[in-house]
Enzyme design. Structure first.
Site, PDB file in Angstrom:
ATOM      1  N   TYR A  60      17.029  31.286   7.179  1.00  0.00           N
ATOM      2  CA  TYR A  60      15.897  32.072   7.701  1.00  0.00           C
ATOM      3  C   TYR A  60      15.922  32.187   9.224  1.00  0.00           C
ATOM      4  O   TYR A  60      16.121  31.190   9.934  1.00  0.00           O
ATOM      5  CB  TYR A  60      14.573  31.421   7.302  1.00  0.00           C
ATOM      6  CG  TYR A  60      14.226  31.571   5.846  1.00  0.00           C
ATOM      7  CD1 TYR A  60      14.081  32.830   5.262  1.00  0.00           C
ATOM      8  CD2 TYR A  60      14.030  30.455   5.059  1.00  0.00           C
ATOM      9  CE1 TYR A  60      13.753  32.959   3.914  1.00  0.00           C
ATOM     10  CE2 TYR A  60      13.694  30.574   3.716  1.00  0.00           C
ATOM     11  CZ  TYR A  60      13.559  31.829   3.155  1.00  0.00           C
ATOM     12  OH  TYR A  60      13.237  31.940   1.838  1.00  0.00           O
ATOM     13  N   LYS A 109       0.842  -1.211   0.000  1.00  0.00           N
ATOM     14  CA  LYS A 109       0.000   0.000   0.000  1.00  0.00           C
ATOM     15  C   LYS A 109       0.873   1.256   0.000  1.00  0.00           C
ATOM     16  O   LYS A 109       2.085   1.178   0.271  1.00  0.00           O
ATOM     17  CB  LYS A 109      -0.904  -0.024   1.234  1.00  0.00           C
ATOM     18  CG  LYS A 109      -0.135   0.010   2.542  1.00  0.00           C
ATOM     19  CD  LYS A 109      -0.985  -0.448   3.712  1.00  0.00           C
ATOM     20  CE  LYS A 109      -0.207  -0.307   4.997  1.00  0.00           C
ATOM     21  NZ  LYS A 109      -0.748  -1.160   6.066  1.00  0.00           N
TER      22      LYS A 109
HETATM   23  C1  LIG Z   1      -0.070  -2.068   6.737  1.00  0.00           C
HETATM   24  C2  LIG Z   1      -0.672  -3.314   7.209  1.00  0.00           C
HETATM   25  C3  LIG Z   1       0.121  -4.433   7.504  1.00  0.00           C
HETATM   26  C4  LIG Z   1       1.642  -4.396   7.515  1.00  0.00           C
HETATM   27  O1  LIG Z   1       2.095  -3.832   8.711  1.00  0.00           O
HETATM   28  P1  LIG Z   1       3.684  -3.699   8.999  1.00  0.00           P
HETATM   29  O2  LIG Z   1       3.761  -3.208  10.398  1.00  0.00           O
HETATM   30  O3  LIG Z   1       4.184  -2.695   8.023  1.00  0.00           O
HETATM   31  O4  LIG Z   1       4.258  -5.032   8.780  1.00  0.00           O
HETATM   32  C5  LIG Z   1      -0.533  -5.612   7.810  1.00  0.00           C
HETATM   33  N1  LIG Z   1      -1.885  -5.669   7.857  1.00  0.00           N
HETATM   34  C6  LIG Z   1      -2.670  -4.604   7.609  1.00  0.00           C
HETATM   35  C7  LIG Z   1      -4.147  -4.739   7.694  1.00  0.00           C
HETATM   36  C8  LIG Z   1      -2.091  -3.391   7.292  1.00  0.00           C
HETATM   37  O5  LIG Z   1      -2.865  -2.327   7.072  1.00  0.00           O
END
Ligand SMILES: *Cc1c(COP(=O)(O)O)cnc(C)c1O
Length: 370
Positions: A256, A35
């Protein structure tokens, strides 16, 4: 074209995948979480590399990411975490939605039936995350609906751990895992383990695991023990160049607000990177970079497209030298020592986690794949 590039090491990505597959065993499927543009590493190149390493199942956040993968020719199973209401696209692109809503299920079934198909869904149950998912007492009803609807079949039942990375909360995590097991029978494809659970809770592997951050070479909670369980290599580096060198006297105000005032005659390197490139203003006063294999402090406010580094102690620096903002660099001197600035270190400067740093750099810069 930019001075700033995010370098993605696909060999490291594949090695991390194989290390995870090796740890969980060949009997356990790996649902690789890609994702948010592959945690900033680039969705399509990441998935193609993981397919070469044996990946057969991928997890995205939204429908659009799933469509991008199908358009790129990816034939593997694609689980969509958020988007079960996009019934038509799910059927048209053969995606596997995570479901938590009866109306969506009915709609999916209808759309699938119309095409003479069945859509595989992953039912999400909340056993303590307090986020997406049905409550445990709804599971029986949902399973019955899945059974009854002609266009739907249960491809998996899943849940998510809120604190598997916290050793002090291991009792809670174990209890959540037990509640999940009570809800779903062994005949179902069950999955709950994220990276933290892959490292710390072998009992939670079940049929399938869902690694995210570990694929990209980071530990949810870095420690000696975690490294012993799973050997990972960071996949992303972030690099820029020196575009100007200049000598300023002692007492000169820099950038800045003159937040930083030199205490000695100082040689500054100007870098063409700033908060518009994900090198956040919040790094001001904390960040270091690597030049010629040595650490140098960023001084003064980080600007939109520029920042300044004190290189007085590295006199060999030249204009156009490569600068590593995240990653490793070897010094040119005899000892050729390797210096590293990790995503975890940068996360510490920003009071956040490596996950956010990877998205920040990866999604704001040109990527090159090596
Ligand atoms: C993002 C996600 C993961 C992976 O989690 P990590 O901590 O990056 O391994 C697993 N399951 C779901 C539902 C997620 O949203």
């Amino acid at each position: 074209m930019s001075y700033n590039t995010v370098e993605i090491n696909l060999a490291a990505l594949k090695d991390n995948f194989l290390a995870i597959q090796n740890r969980v065993g060949t009997g356990v499927d790996v649902l690789a979480m890609v994702k948010s543009d592959g945690y900033g590493h680039g969705l399509v190149p990441v998935v193609k590399a993981l397919c070469q390493a044996g990946g057969r199942c991928f997890g995205v956040a939204e429908i659009g990411e799933g469509i991008t993968l199908r358009d790129a020719g990816v034939a593997a199973e694609i689980v969509v975490l958020l988007g079960s209401d996009h019934c038509q696209e799910i059927i048209n692109y053969n995606l596997s939605p995570v479901v938590f809503d009866l109306d969506n299920l009915a709609c999916l079934s209808k759309a699938a039936e119309k095409k003479g198909q069945k859509v595989g869904v992953h039912l999400k149950v909340d056993v303590g995350m307090g986020r997406l998912g049905i409550m445990p007492n709804q599971v029986v009803d949902f399973l019955k609906v899945c059974d009854d609807l002609p266009g739907v079949y249960l491809a998996g039942i899943m849940s998510h751990f809120p604190m598997a990375d916290d050793a002090a909360s291991s009792e809670k995590t174990s209890a959540q895992c037990r509640s999940f097991l009570d809800l779903a029978g062994e005949e179902q494809n069950r999955h709950i383990a994220n990276s933290a659970a892959i490292i710390s809770y072998p009992d939670s592997y079940l049929n399938m695991v869902r690694p995210g951050i570990s694929l990209y070479g980071y530990y949810p909670a870095d420690s000696q023990e975690a490294r012993q369980q799973l050997d990972l290599t960071p996949v992303m580096s972030f690099k820029t160049r020196v575009i100007q060198l200049k000598d300023v006297p002692s007492g000169a105000g820099i950038s800045y607000g003159h937040l930083f005032v030199t205490k000695r005659s100082t040689r500054l390197a100007v870098l063409p990177v700033g908060y518009a490139d994900g090198y956040l203003r919040g790094l001001t006063g904390h960040a270091h970079v690597l030049i010629r294999g040595k650490r140098a402090p960023v001084c003064g406010r980080i600007c939109m497209n520029a920042c300044l580094v004190d290189v007085t102690d590295i006199p060999e620096v030249q204009v156009n030298d490569q600068v590593v903002l995240m990653g490793s660099q070897t010094s040119n001197d005899l000892n050729r020592a390797l210096q590293t600035i990790s995503g975890d270190e940068i996360a510490g400067w920003l009071d956040t986690i490596s996950y956010e740093v990877l998205c920040l750099f990866g999604n704001n810069n040109d990527r090159v794949y090596v």
